[in-house]
Write an enzyme that holds these catalytic residues in place. Sequence first.
Site, PDB file in Angstrom:
ATOM      1  N   HIS A   1      28.558  40.764  44.617  1.00 29.37           N
ATOM      2  CA  HIS A   1      27.979  39.436  44.817  1.00 29.37           C
ATOM      3  C   HIS A   1      26.487  39.533  44.612  1.00 29.37           C
ATOM      4  O   HIS A   1      25.883  40.543  44.967  1.00 29.37           O
ATOM      5  CB  HIS A   1      28.292  38.920  46.225  1.00 29.37           C
ATOM      6  CG  HIS A   1      28.130  37.452  46.337  1.00 29.37           C
ATOM      7  ND1 HIS A   1      26.908  36.871  46.566  1.00 29.37           N
ATOM      8  CD2 HIS A   1      29.024  36.451  46.204  1.00 29.37           C
ATOM      9  CE1 HIS A   1      27.070  35.566  46.587  1.00 29.37           C
ATOM     10  NE2 HIS A   1      28.336  35.278  46.368  1.00 29.37           N
TER      11      HIS A   1
ATOM     12  N   ASP B   1      36.372  35.417  46.776  1.00 35.11           N
ATOM     13  CA  ASP B   1      37.484  35.155  45.860  1.00 35.11           C
ATOM     14  C   ASP B   1      38.507  36.271  45.813  1.00 35.11           C
ATOM     15  O   ASP B   1      39.551  36.118  45.179  1.00 35.11           O
ATOM     16  CB  ASP B   1      36.938  34.897  44.451  1.00 35.11           C
ATOM     17  CG  ASP B   1      36.362  33.510  44.384  1.00 35.11           C
ATOM     18  OD1 ASP B   1      36.908  32.642  45.070  1.00 35.11           O
ATOM     19  OD2 ASP B   1      35.377  33.308  43.668  1.00 35.11           O
TER      20      ASP B   1
END
Length: 428
Positions: free
Chosen positions: A307, A364
Amino acid sequence: MADTAQLIIDGKTYEIPVITGSEGENALDISSLRAQTGYVTLDIGYKNTGATKSAITFLDGEKGILRYRGYPIEQLAEQSEFLEVAYLLIFGKLPSKEEYDEFKTAVTMHTLVHEDTRVIFDGFPTNSHPMGVLSSLVSSLTAFYPKSIDPGRTPDQINRTIVRLLAKIPTIAAWAYKGEMGHPLNYPRNDLDYCSNFLYMMFSLPTTKYEIDPVLVDAMNKLLILHADHEQNCSTSTVRIVGSSHTSLYTAIAAGINALWGPLHGGANQAVIEMLEAIREDGGDIQKYVKKAQDKNDPFRLMGFGHRVYKNFDPRAKIIKKAADDVLSKLGVDDPCLDIAKELEEIALKDPYFVDRNLYPNVDFYSGIIYRAMGIPTEMFTVMFALGRLPGWIAQWKEMRENQEPIGRPRQIYTGETERDYVPISKR
Ligand code: ACO
């Protein structure tokens, strides 16, 4: 903390104002740097650039903190409703009971889309990706609500657009799915709450009575809340920058939907399931894929890992991992992909490549597994993400306009040819 920092260029010292946020983050305000020094800053991918001051979402990537308007994501995901969180993000405070009832009623009363939308909808081939259909139909709302194009729109008109977006996007999203399946479209039911109505429009068929499962409603509510805002990410920055030209809110949101679609952003939830399936079909050799992800000559990356801002853990992933276990056991679903995901996570978290680069599962990594258990097809995962992110996009757009931010227009460092004379084609 000093009010200014000093920058020395060619022996000359410049005072750069220091801005401090409410959680103590510091920034150098370089807005007049070029005027003062002739220099601009270069930060490809905006990895270290604050594009705005915002009072909506706070996240600390090192500590794994995420708060909407000060409220921890863990409390909101556990105790609140998605529309309540939408109100919080958009209007800045938790609604009173009366405010919430009024807001829910307004959203419920606008769920129908103009019947002419069906004409546009019927023009899409049946196998169209639902994200393309969603963004096109959201753009088309400007045709049905032309006042939304007027840059001088009043707060009342803006509020109506906000309510229409929250109300109609689930209808459009469910239709995008039905279109892809070749099923008859369902119209919204105003006797149902937000999530139940969406599930009804998605799954109800004229042939069978559809029973709304509270486990699915609860899971959807949680997932939408977890996705509702995430400060200045790719799609949100898109919404802000598109909106900064004073275009209609509908078109700014359509731009955000398109930005979200990419596999490095919201499209990752679809890519994760495709990756887990591919590992399963390839015999389940997880180590092979962990090695592939480390090979710089192989474009493969572990989808759902890494991320831009979380360099410790993604707090949303923690909540979702637990929710995935709960939902699958409550629904009695046994998904081999969940086992592969857990094993992959375990192996990668011990591998020096991932440890050294602070690569952890993101939101996700597990959301697709829940959506799949809910019966939502893979191409719809990013649409589900868009439904969740909608209030965040709206809140960020509203904040940007209320703060009268100027049009977004970055600078560049030109690296092309210097001036040269045109050569006629006959002489080239
Ligand atoms: N698999 C393997 N290696 C990775 C991964 C991954 N998923 N993510 C990053 N790396 C490596 C990079 O190759 C790079 O290695 P290097 O330093 O040896 O060159 C290092 O980690 C840093 O990666 P960057 O791409 O520079 O990090 P950036 O912050 O630009 O990218 C991103 C973040 C796009 C999320 C990236 O981690 C990625 O592509 N992840 C997979 C896609 C994904 O899951 N996206 C969803 C993000 S969450 C969201 O949008 C909701």
